[in-house]
Scaffold this motif. Structure first.
Motif, PDB file in Angstrom:
ATOM      1  N   VAL A  55       0.848  -1.194   0.000  1.00  0.00           N
ATOM      2  CA  VAL A  55       0.000   0.000   0.000  1.00  0.00           C
ATOM      3  C   VAL A  55       0.879   1.238   0.000  1.00  0.00           C
ATOM      4  O   VAL A  55       1.863   1.314   0.732  1.00  0.00           O
ATOM      5  CB  VAL A  55      -0.924   0.028   1.240  1.00  0.00           C
ATOM      6  N   PRO A  68      -4.305   1.338  -2.375  1.00  0.00           N
ATOM      7  CA  PRO A  68      -4.259  -0.109  -2.164  1.00  0.00           C
ATOM      8  C   PRO A  68      -3.939  -0.841  -3.455  1.00  0.00           C
ATOM      9  O   PRO A  68      -3.909  -0.229  -4.539  1.00  0.00           O
ATOM     10  CB  PRO A  68      -5.683  -0.428  -1.692  1.00  0.00           C
ATOM     11  N   LEU A 156     -10.503   7.590  -2.016  1.00  0.00           N
ATOM     12  CA  LEU A 156      -9.520   7.188  -1.003  1.00  0.00           C
ATOM     13  C   LEU A 156      -8.606   8.360  -0.658  1.00  0.00           C
ATOM     14  O   LEU A 156      -7.401   8.233  -0.556  1.00  0.00           O
ATOM     15  CB  LEU A 156      -8.710   5.996  -1.509  1.00  0.00           C
ATOM     16  N   LEU A 222      -6.937   0.171   5.602  1.00  0.00           N
ATOM     17  CA  LEU A 222      -6.377  -0.418   4.387  1.00  0.00           C
ATOM     18  C   LEU A 222      -4.869  -0.607   4.527  1.00  0.00           C
ATOM     19  O   LEU A 222      -4.323  -1.623   4.090  1.00  0.00           O
ATOM     20  CB  LEU A 222      -6.699   0.458   3.181  1.00  0.00           C
ATOM     21  N   PRO A 258     -14.460  -4.801   3.993  1.00  0.00           N
ATOM     22  CA  PRO A 258     -13.024  -4.749   3.682  1.00  0.00           C
ATOM     23  C   PRO A 258     -12.479  -5.997   3.005  1.00  0.00           C
ATOM     24  O   PRO A 258     -11.661  -5.892   2.080  1.00  0.00           O
ATOM     25  CB  PRO A 258     -12.369  -4.510   5.046  1.00  0.00           C
ATOM     26  N   TYR A 261     -13.532  -5.952  -0.615  1.00  0.00           N
ATOM     27  CA  TYR A 261     -12.879  -4.842  -1.318  1.00  0.00           C
ATOM     28  C   TYR A 261     -11.459  -5.227  -1.728  1.00  0.00           C
ATOM     29  O   TYR A 261     -11.056  -5.045  -2.881  1.00  0.00           O
ATOM     30  CB  TYR A 261     -12.853  -3.623  -0.402  1.00  0.00           C
ATOM     31  N   LEU A 262     -10.687  -5.781  -0.794  1.00  0.00           N
ATOM     32  CA  LEU A 262      -9.311  -6.164  -1.094  1.00  0.00           C
ATOM     33  C   LEU A 262      -9.247  -7.410  -1.972  1.00  0.00           C
ATOM     34  O   LEU A 262      -8.400  -7.510  -2.856  1.00  0.00           O
ATOM     35  CB  LEU A 262      -8.544  -6.394   0.203  1.00  0.00           C
TER      36      LEU A 262
END
Length: 282
Positions: A55, A68, A156, A222, A258, A261-262
């Protein structure tokens, strides 16, 4: 592919890249450790930092951006910035001449990277620095620039206030994100009335105190999740009673929990890598 270690003497940070006679200078970079940092600096050319692994955390006067995996940070030319990485980073970096960046945003932003854009950037990184501008390589670079201009902007970004009293508030919450002080308590701490603090936050940031703190938590989470911390550990570190409350906050801010999302970003990159491997095997 040309790879460089991410350190303060990275060739990409050198002035030579700013005067290199091509619209785009593209390199791949990997970190030498779990953390790396570039001090405040600026380029004549705009810079795109595309994260494959790890990141990126970038600070300029107006705010903080988090990048990210499967996203890219666009920094317009002449913008003074500092950057640091979390996790073992692997990054593609592009330096783009101002004349070639006219259609790109005039301010820093985080861009989502599609499968096509990933392929174009990956290909550009493999080109010789003095690529053939008039041939197929030059045409691919032009297509890459078109796709960058069309890439959606990710939310973000953490805006940072200029007012010194609000900056003390922001710096305190960056240092202690689990602090649960109310708006009124913070107003007393920084020597303002609650009404004045609310008005000034909206004027300078365009966000309420609650929305700004939520965005801060998204950004910090994140960073920590990318380092391999569990959702439960991140939730507790940020002051939530349990993982459920943290996941609810993250979903409201980003639109997804989360883990999804990742995973979606990792999945896009994994699918792209598998496609490349199949092509290479034929």
């Amino acid at each position: 592919m040309r790879h460089h270690r991410l350190d303060l003497h990275d060739p990409l940070m050198a002035k030579d890249a700013d005067v290199f006679p091509r619209a785009v200078v593209a390199v791949g970079a990997t970190s030498a450790s779990d953390t790396w940092e570039h001090a405040q600096h600026a380029h004549r050319k705009g810079q795109l930092m595309y994260t494959l692994r790890g990141v990126i955390h970038c600070e300029i006067e107006a705010g903080i951006w988090i990048v990210p995996p499967q996203c890219a940070l666009w920094i317009p030319g002449g913008t003074c910035h500092a950057a640091r990485g979390s996790g073992e980073a692997e990054v593609y970096c592009l330096l783009i001449d101002p004349d070639a960046a006219c259609a790109l945003p005039p301010q820093c932003c985080t861009l989502a990277v599609s499968g096509l854009l990933h392929e174009l950037i990956s290909k550009a990184v493999s080109f010789p620095q003095l690529y053939d501008e008039a041939g197929a390589q030059g045409r691919l670079i032009n297509t890459l620039l078109d796709e960058l201009a069309a890439a959606p902007i990710e939310a973000l970004h953490l805006p940072m206030p200029r007012d010194p009293r609000l900056r003390r508030l922001a710096d305190s919450l960056l240092a202690e994100p689990a602090d649960k002080a109310t708006l009124g308590q913070w107003a007393v701490r920084i020597g303002m009335s609650e009404r004045s603090m609310t008005r000034l936050l909206l004027e300078e940031l365009g966000l309420s105190f609650g929305r700004w703190r939520r965005q801060l938590h998204v950004i910090l989470s994140l960073q920590r999740l990318a380092k391999g911390q569990s959702v439960q550990a991140v939730a507790l570190d940020l002051g939530y009673e349990n993982a459920s409350g943290f996941i609810t906050m993250f979903r409201k801010a980003v639109g997804q929990p989360p883990a999804r999302y990742l995973a979606e970003r990792a999945g896009v990159l994994s699918a792209t890598s598998q496609t490349i491997a199949l092509k290479d095997a034929r």
